[in-house]
Scaffold this motif. Structure first.
Motif, short mmCIF file in Angstrom:
data_model
loop_
_atom_site.label_atom_id
_atom_site.label_comp_id
_atom_site.label_asym_id
_atom_site.label_seq_id
_atom_site.Cartn_x
_atom_site.Cartn_y
_atom_site.Cartn_z
N GLY A 196 0.79 -1.23 0.00
CA GLY A 196 0.00 0.00 0.00
C GLY A 196 0.82 1.27 0.00
N THR A 197 1.91 1.28 -0.76
CA THR A 197 2.75 2.48 -0.81
C THR A 197 1.96 3.70 -1.26
N ARG A 198 1.02 3.49 -2.17
CA ARG A 198 0.23 4.62 -2.68
C ARG A 198 -0.54 5.32 -1.55
N VAL A 389 -17.25 3.58 -5.62
CA VAL A 389 -16.01 3.17 -4.99
C VAL A 389 -16.27 2.93 -3.50
N MET A 390 -15.49 2.05 -2.91
CA MET A 390 -15.54 1.86 -1.46
C MET A 390 -14.30 2.47 -0.84
N ALA A 391 -14.47 3.15 0.26
CA ALA A 391 -13.33 3.73 0.98
C ALA A 391 -13.33 3.22 2.41
N CYS A 392 -12.14 3.05 2.96
CA CYS A 392 -12.03 2.68 4.37
C CYS A 392 -10.66 3.10 4.89
N VAL A 410 -10.41 1.77 -2.10
CA VAL A 410 -9.30 2.70 -1.84
C VAL A 410 -9.32 3.14 -0.39
N HIS A 411 -8.22 3.71 0.03
CA HIS A 411 -8.14 4.29 1.37
C HIS A 411 -8.79 5.67 1.33
N PRO A 423 -3.27 13.00 -7.45
CA PRO A 423 -3.67 12.16 -8.58
C PRO A 423 -4.89 11.32 -8.29
N LYS A 424 -5.57 10.91 -9.35
CA LYS A 424 -6.72 10.02 -9.19
C LYS A 424 -6.21 8.67 -8.68
N PRO A 425 -6.87 8.09 -7.68
CA PRO A 425 -6.45 6.78 -7.17
C PRO A 425 -6.41 5.74 -8.27
N GLU A 426 -5.36 4.94 -8.27
CA GLU A 426 -5.15 3.98 -9.35
C GLU A 426 -6.33 3.04 -9.59
N PRO A 427 -7.00 2.50 -8.56
CA PRO A 427 -8.12 1.59 -8.83
C PRO A 427 -9.27 2.24 -9.59
#
Length: 435
Positions: A196-198, A389-392, A410-411, A423-427
């Motif tokens: 999870g480096t991003r 999208v799901m975030a947590c 995504v986080h 930037p836009k999250p990769e997923p």
């Protein structure tokens, strides 16, 4: 609850604490509604109330734990949903921790189980070793059906990709953008530095953007939760001491205002360092101070006052998943939702948000059947929101739930970073619906 510990047993401060916790329980059963294992198994022994009886019997007897003790205590996710549900304030978290230490010290598990648990404790907290193990395992994912038991499980759950090594995880100081408001130490952790480096990169950008000087301390690493949740308290303390000493050195150079953590499981553990070292004359005061200054990243961003969106994600709906360690362990539920809504996202709450997804650190490997039932149940509830999208707040939840849904996961901090200039999250990059 009436207890019958001997005076010799109560001379042990840990046993005395357990006695006090047990006496707080009034058998009301409110905890059953917040227990995921009771929800899927329906066995009283797999509820907090049932486990409390088992723990009482096990500790009072002074004998080696029986198989039934170990079976049902092992099935506990340590999701801490019972803490939120309990009207009497039973400190189940520390009670089950003590039970696991007792089992680890006094029960001999079958050899394959001992090997697996020691392997997990060896590999997961050490990023270089974990990265190597994942790289060696990935090619065998397609042949997992030829394996059996926990080995099959480990191969099946091996990530499909790894984040490349990133300079963000190296000891360094990131200056604040503009006027410095706070100086904070960021825990980059262990597993997250590989998978999870991003998340860490987004966290650093967000903190700097909002006036924080961010320090990645030399010597800080695993929070100790992997060992602690398997009853390996001495090993957990070694990791914790290393972190405390690392942050103390940073603070001695120039005082820090907070220790910031973006993995909620780690945050719950670090916030409990004060309790872990309460009987240690050398570390008690330092540990208590570190616990007091520890903040989840959404707590700190709320304190800082996050800017409104600069590139508003119009029309993007977010299913917010409450990780157990954040909502039950740290009692943080409002801040992430408020931050996301303020950034322009439409936030939706899945049903049964109080129940665990089944990830729970190493639980998804050690208890795969229960873990998968909970994972599917959680994914169904999240899918029903029809969000984009799901975030947590916890990468472990993301990795586990991803096995049961095609929804991008995504986080929370990645979405906040995107909305405020990152930037836009990769997923989300290949999702036509998210623009």
């Amino acid at each position: 609850m009436q207890t019958n510990f001997t005076s010799a047993q109560l001379a042990d401060p840990h046993m005395k604490e357990a006695d006090g916790i047990l006496r707080t329980c009034v058998h009301c059963g409110f905890c059953l509604s917040g227990c995921p294992t009771y929800a899927v198994l329906g066995d009283e022994r797999d509820s907090p109330r049932g486990r409390i009886y088992l723990i009482k019997d096990m500790l009072e007897s002074g004998e080696a734990p029986r198989e039934t003790h170990v079976k049902h205590i092992d099935r506990c996710l340590t999701c801490l949903g019972c803490l939120t549900a309990c009207p009497s304030g039973v400190d189940y978290m520390h009670l089950v921790d003590q039970a696991r230490v007792h089992i680890e010290d006094n029960y001999t598990r079958p050899l394959p189980e001992r090997f697996l648990r020691r392997l997990l404790a060896l590999v997961l907290p050490r990023p270089a070793l974990f990265r190597l193990s994942v790289q060696l395992t990935m090619p065998f994912r397609r042949f997992a059906f030829l394996l059996s038991g926990r080995l099959k499980r480990m191969v099946e759950t091996a990530p499909k990709r790894l984040d490349g090594p990133s300079a963000v995880n190296k000891p360094q100081v990131f200056p604040a953008d503009g006027t410095r408001k706070k100086r904070v130490a960021l825990l980059t952790g262990c597993v997250q530095t590989v998978l999870g480096t991003r998340i860490t990169e987004s966290t650093v950008r967000m903190l700097r953007r909002h006036g924080c000087e961010v320090v990645v301390a030399r010597g800080a690493g695993c929070c100790g939760a992997v060992d602690q949740h398997m009853g390996r308290e001495d090993a957990a303390k070694q990791w914790a001491r290393a972190n405390i000493e690392a942050w103390q050195r940073v603070d001695a150079e120039t005082p820090i205002d907070a220790v910031v953590i973006n993995a909620s499981g780690c945050g719950t553990t670090v916030k409990d360092y004060g309790h872990l070292f309460q009987h240690d004359p050398q570390f008690a005061a330092l540990a208590k101070r570190i616990s007091a200054m520890t903040r989840d990243v959404t707590e700190l961003l709320t304190e800082l006052g996050v800017h409104r969106a600069t590139q508003a994600p119009n029309g993007v709906t977010v299913a917010y998943h409450d990780s157990c360690s954040l909502q039950h362990g740290q009692r943080i539920t409002r801040e992430p939702r408020a931050l996301l809504a303020n950034a322009g996202y439409a936030v939706r709450d899945p049903l049964e948000g109080h129940l665990c997804c089944g990830a729970a650190g190493t639980y998804n490997i050690l208890q795969p059947e229960i873990s998968d039932k909970l994972g599917r149940r959680k994914a169904d509830r999240i899918n029903a929101t029809e969000a984009d999208v799901m975030a947590c707040a916890n990468m472990g939840c993301m990795l586990h739930i991803a096995r049961f849904t095609d929804l991008p996961l995504v986080h929370t901090v990645e979405l906040l970073d995107w909305a405020t200039g990152g930037p836009k999250p990769e997923p989300l990059s290949s999702r036509a619906a998210v623009t």
